[in-house]
Design an enzyme around this catalytic site. Structure first.
Site, mmCIF file in Angstrom:
data_model
loop_
_atom_site.group_PDB
_atom_site.id
_atom_site.type_symbol
_atom_site.label_atom_id
_atom_site.label_comp_id
_atom_site.label_asym_id
_atom_site.label_seq_id
_atom_site.Cartn_x
_atom_site.Cartn_y
_atom_site.Cartn_z
ATOM 1 N N ARG A 19 0.838 -1.192 0.000
ATOM 2 C CA ARG A 19 0.000 0.000 0.000
ATOM 3 C C ARG A 19 0.879 1.249 0.000
ATOM 4 N NH1 ARG A 19 -2.036 -3.680 3.732
ATOM 5 N NH2 ARG A 19 -4.162 -4.441 3.303
ATOM 6 N N HIS A 53 -4.240 -9.428 3.421
ATOM 7 C CA HIS A 53 -5.681 -9.414 3.646
ATOM 8 C C HIS A 53 -6.034 -10.323 4.826
ATOM 9 C CE1 HIS A 53 -6.847 -8.140 -0.720
ATOM 10 N NE2 HIS A 53 -6.543 -7.113 0.042
ATOM 11 N N TYR A 91 -10.126 -10.594 -7.149
ATOM 12 C CA TYR A 91 -9.189 -10.815 -8.249
ATOM 13 C C TYR A 91 -9.599 -11.973 -9.146
ATOM 14 C CZ TYR A 91 -6.718 -7.397 -5.593
ATOM 15 O OH TYR A 91 -6.423 -6.229 -4.927
ATOM 16 N N LYS A 130 -1.895 -2.717 7.333
ATOM 17 C CA LYS A 130 -3.275 -2.525 7.759
ATOM 18 C C LYS A 130 -3.615 -3.530 8.855
ATOM 19 C CE LYS A 130 -7.804 -1.640 5.710
ATOM 20 N NZ LYS A 130 -8.583 -1.641 4.450
ATOM 21 N N ARG A 136 -1.255 -1.939 -6.960
ATOM 22 C CA ARG A 136 -1.486 -3.068 -6.047
ATOM 23 C C ARG A 136 -2.498 -4.037 -6.666
ATOM 24 N NH1 ARG A 136 -1.550 -4.681 -0.495
ATOM 25 N NH2 ARG A 136 -3.623 -5.244 0.308
ATOM 26 N N HIS A 156 -2.911 2.678 -5.626
ATOM 27 C CA HIS A 156 -3.552 1.396 -5.318
ATOM 28 C C HIS A 156 -3.822 0.584 -6.584
ATOM 29 C CE1 HIS A 156 -4.785 -0.342 -1.499
ATOM 30 N NE2 HIS A 156 -5.748 -0.991 -2.130
#
Length: 300
Positions: free
Chosen positions: A141, A261, A270, A166, A238, A235
């Site tokens: 990120r 994640h 995806y 995150k 990414r 992003h």
């Protein structure tokens, strides 16, 4: 007085930081919340402890008028909720601090490998080129790139350590030999070394890393120079990293780990972006026995 107001704001900032750290909020969330509260106070030219629900509603309307994404407005509102409830201990209800409703999740924009190549080749300088290569090669990120340190580049194990991502979690991603060489070249060219891989070049921020805005600007400038008309932001690289990995045969659990994640449902997007499975499915038009590139003459 101005001096008293500055002291008060400093005290409120300190209290907010302590409360965020006590709850183990990630570094990125801490910075986002502090910036949101500061912008709110600056909009009204008053200390935030002298403002309330009426001003928050007015401020939300102001953000909508600026055409900001609903998710961005939600983040601003969440920061103000935290400040008034947890720092000032005010008993405000959800109606006092309403969160804007999000639209149905949209499929993000993804670049083709050729477009990524054009973007990187179009960068005007070594620093910007390295930033884009790092974003695309690691899938990190924007905030994670800003806080990257030279010691996070482990050339012995060929991994990049991403600290405090995150959710406050650390992770590692493979280090491409091509990226390692690029990072070395870029770091050797830096005159100011303050402990960050990408240090701030601003004289008033000598000890700080590059800002997220500067990363966004590098991406925007490269997009413009490459002649790409898609709405590209950091992003996007990414998303492109993950999609291209899946297209190349990587499994979703691996991609989930690399992206950091917590919820596998965030990685499932995806499946919709990748073209590998789509190419494998036969197109029904191709199964019809039709002559190629023919049609009737137009009617006069």
């Amino acid at each position: 007085s101005v001096g008293h107001k500055e002291v008060l704001m400093t005290q409120l900032r300190k209290l907010t930081l302590e409360e965020l750290e006590r709850r183990n909020y990630s570094r990125a969330t801490v910075q986002t919340y502090i910036d949101a509260i500061r912008r709110f106070a600056a909009h009204f030219h008053r200390s935030p402890d002298h403002l309330g629900p009426l001003e928050i509603r007015e401020y939300q309307l102001h953000l909508y008028q600026r055409k900001l994404h609903p998710q961005t407005i939600r983040v601003h509102t969440a920061a103000l909720r935290f400040f008034y409830r947890k720092v000032l201990h005010q008993r405000l209800s959800a109606d006092d601090l309403p969160l804007p409703k999000l639209l149905r999740r949209q499929i993000p924009i993804v670049l083709s490998p050729d477009e990524v190549t054009r973007m990187i080749d179009a960068t005007p300088n070594l620093r910007h080129r390295t930033i884009l290569m790092t974003l695309y090669s690691t899938g990190m990120r924007r905030s994670e790139l800003c806080h990257l340190r030279p010691e996070d580049i482990d050339k012995e194990r060929m991994v990049v350590r991403i600290r405090q991502g995150k959710g406050g979690k650390d992770r590692e991603v493979p280090l491409s030999p091509k990226l390692l060489e690029q990072l070395r070249t870029c770091y050797r060219s830096v005159k100011v070394r303050n402990g960050w891989m990408f240090p701030s070049l601003q004289a008033r921020r000598p000890d700080q890393p590059i800002t997220q805005k500067a990363v966004w600007h590098a991406c925007r400038e490269a997009t413009r120079r490459a002649g790409i008309t898609k709405a590209v932001h950091p992003h996007t690289l990414r998303h492109s990293f993950a999609t291209h990995l899946f297209d190349s045969g990587a499994e979703l659990p691996v991609i989930q780990t690399l992206l950091g994640h917590a919820d596998p449902r965030d990685t499932m997007i995806y499946l919709h972006l990748a073209t590998r499975k789509l190419r494998e499915a036969p197109n029904p038009l191709e199964m019809l026995n039709l002559p190629s590139a023919q049609g009737r003459e137009p009617v006069a």
